[in-house]
Design an enzyme around this catalytic site. Sequence first.
Site, PDB file in Angstrom:
ATOM      1  N   TYR A 102      25.105  40.922  29.578  1.00  0.00           N
ATOM      2  CA  TYR A 102      25.912  41.791  28.974  1.00  0.00           C
ATOM      3  C   TYR A 102      25.458  42.729  27.826  1.00  0.00           C
ATOM      4  O   TYR A 102      25.308  41.994  26.798  1.00  0.00           O
ATOM      5  CB  TYR A 102      27.299  41.306  28.630  1.00  0.00           C
ATOM      6  N   HIS A 172      24.230  32.632  36.220  1.00  0.00           N
ATOM      7  CA  HIS A 172      25.081  33.709  36.436  1.00  0.00           C
ATOM      8  C   HIS A 172      25.034  33.941  38.117  1.00  0.00           C
ATOM      9  O   HIS A 172      26.095  34.289  38.573  1.00  0.00           O
ATOM     10  CB  HIS A 172      24.417  34.950  35.641  1.00  0.00           C
ATOM     11  N   SER A 251      37.556  38.779  35.868  1.00  0.00           N
ATOM     12  CA  SER A 251      38.374  39.915  36.123  1.00  0.00           C
ATOM     13  C   SER A 251      39.748  39.372  36.612  1.00  0.00           C
ATOM     14  O   SER A 251      40.297  39.898  37.796  1.00  0.00           O
ATOM     15  CB  SER A 251      37.670  40.637  37.438  1.00  0.00           C
ATOM     16  N   PRO A 252      40.464  38.684  35.976  1.00  0.00           N
ATOM     17  CA  PRO A 252      41.790  37.926  36.503  1.00  0.00           C
ATOM     18  C   PRO A 252      42.871  39.229  36.399  1.00  0.00           C
ATOM     19  O   PRO A 252      43.869  38.951  36.980  1.00  0.00           O
ATOM     20  CB  PRO A 252      42.247  37.062  35.287  1.00  0.00           C
ATOM     21  N   LEU A 253      42.655  40.252  35.824  1.00  0.00           N
ATOM     22  CA  LEU A 253      43.568  41.395  35.943  1.00  0.00           C
ATOM     23  C   LEU A 253      43.189  42.614  36.781  1.00  0.00           C
ATOM     24  O   LEU A 253      43.548  43.423  36.830  1.00  0.00           O
ATOM     25  CB  LEU A 253      43.861  41.945  34.511  1.00  0.00           C
ATOM     26  N   GLY A 254      42.115  42.092  37.754  1.00  0.00           N
ATOM     27  CA  GLY A 254      41.575  43.045  38.658  1.00  0.00           C
ATOM     28  C   GLY A 254      40.962  44.409  37.967  1.00  0.00           C
ATOM     29  O   GLY A 254      41.547  45.451  38.516  1.00  0.00           O
ATOM     30  N   PHE A 257      43.675  46.741  37.273  1.00  0.00           N
ATOM     31  CA  PHE A 257      44.577  47.094  38.254  1.00  0.00           C
ATOM     32  C   PHE A 257      45.972  46.551  38.178  1.00  0.00           C
ATOM     33  O   PHE A 257      46.927  47.117  38.255  1.00  0.00           O
ATOM     34  CB  PHE A 257      43.664  46.644  39.724  1.00  0.00           C
TER      35      PHE A 257
END
Length: 382
Positions: A102, A172, A251-254, A257
């Site tokens: 990152y 990773h 990315s638990p919130l997409g 999205f």
Amino acid sequence: MEEITNQERRKFLLAGAGVAAASLLPAQVSAAQAKGTQGNSPASAALGTRKLGALEVSGIGLGVQNMSRTYTGAVPYRPEMLGVIRSAFDRGVTFFDAAEAYGPWEVERILGEGVAPFRDQVVIATKFGWNIDPETGKRRPGLNSRPKHIKLVVEAMLKRLKTDRIDLLYQHRVDPVVPIEDVAGAVKDLMNEGKVLHWGLSEMGVKTLRRAHAALPVAAVQSEYSMLWRGPEQQVIPTCEELGIGFVPWSPLGVQFLTGWIDAATTFAPGDFRSTETRFAPENLRHNVALVQLVQQWAERKGAAPAQIALAWLMAQKPWIVPIPGTTNKDHLLQNIGAVDVHFTRAEVAELSAAVAAIDIQGKRLPDAVQVYSDVEAPPKR
């Protein structure tokens, strides 16, 4: 004129997102904000803890990936990012997730500076595995999990993170030319030196996970998982349950999205990686927003924000699942933390899960050039 009106309305809604987020905070979180509480405070107790293998972390973590560059390519103001990290800790978050890739490197520097005042009270997770030049930080093709390289990478990580140990070190992505037993051996050497405390894998093949765990007990697996992408439910999560390994959804919130701020008319600016994911292509987005509408319905039903519904649903799946939503916005941080106060009955979990499963998401989660690095099995040990 109607199209212009809708666009202007959307800009207004986005500008007010912070106010809306604050209004949805549970009272106890708002009180913690006012008091500026610390990690061993009532705020920490309210957030709760979960176990990743033998590693105890806060019930929700914070992903810091976008603190050096956002989805749109914008560079956040560094002092504000340090403020978000410290606000997270003040409100009970003790689990922070970064990676060498990152930036590269820059996010680890930001995290190291951010947690420096309370380093011994938090869990730092970071990741190795991409082929990054250790001298220049330049991304080179492919992956690199050769044992010698891993050890060089970890030494540099420790300096950037301003610490003497990494609490949770992930591979990773699986290197297709290095046996996972050799990777585990390098990590074990680092553990013996006290430089790494626990280890994990990300987006690996299931056979490789079993081999890795047999060589050196794995604390956690990190893979994409949300209402938008439920692939890990097929094999990875059952394997984690069998082996006693924790699961950390990225990315638990997409990629925003499931926050409700993306609709059928949304387009993505050049450089925004979501424009390369076919699940967000216009023809698919029109279909997939049914999931957003479902989440919004449940948000109204439970008196919560859509993001809180998405996170609470994940935590309701297993007690050893710890989502790490990322944000560069303090109000959104507080909203995400508020997910711990959203509770479902067993019947509600079953009802919501069935409704999510009934929506067949169209399009792929990642471009082929990126997906090729997931679900890889390491070569056999000779």
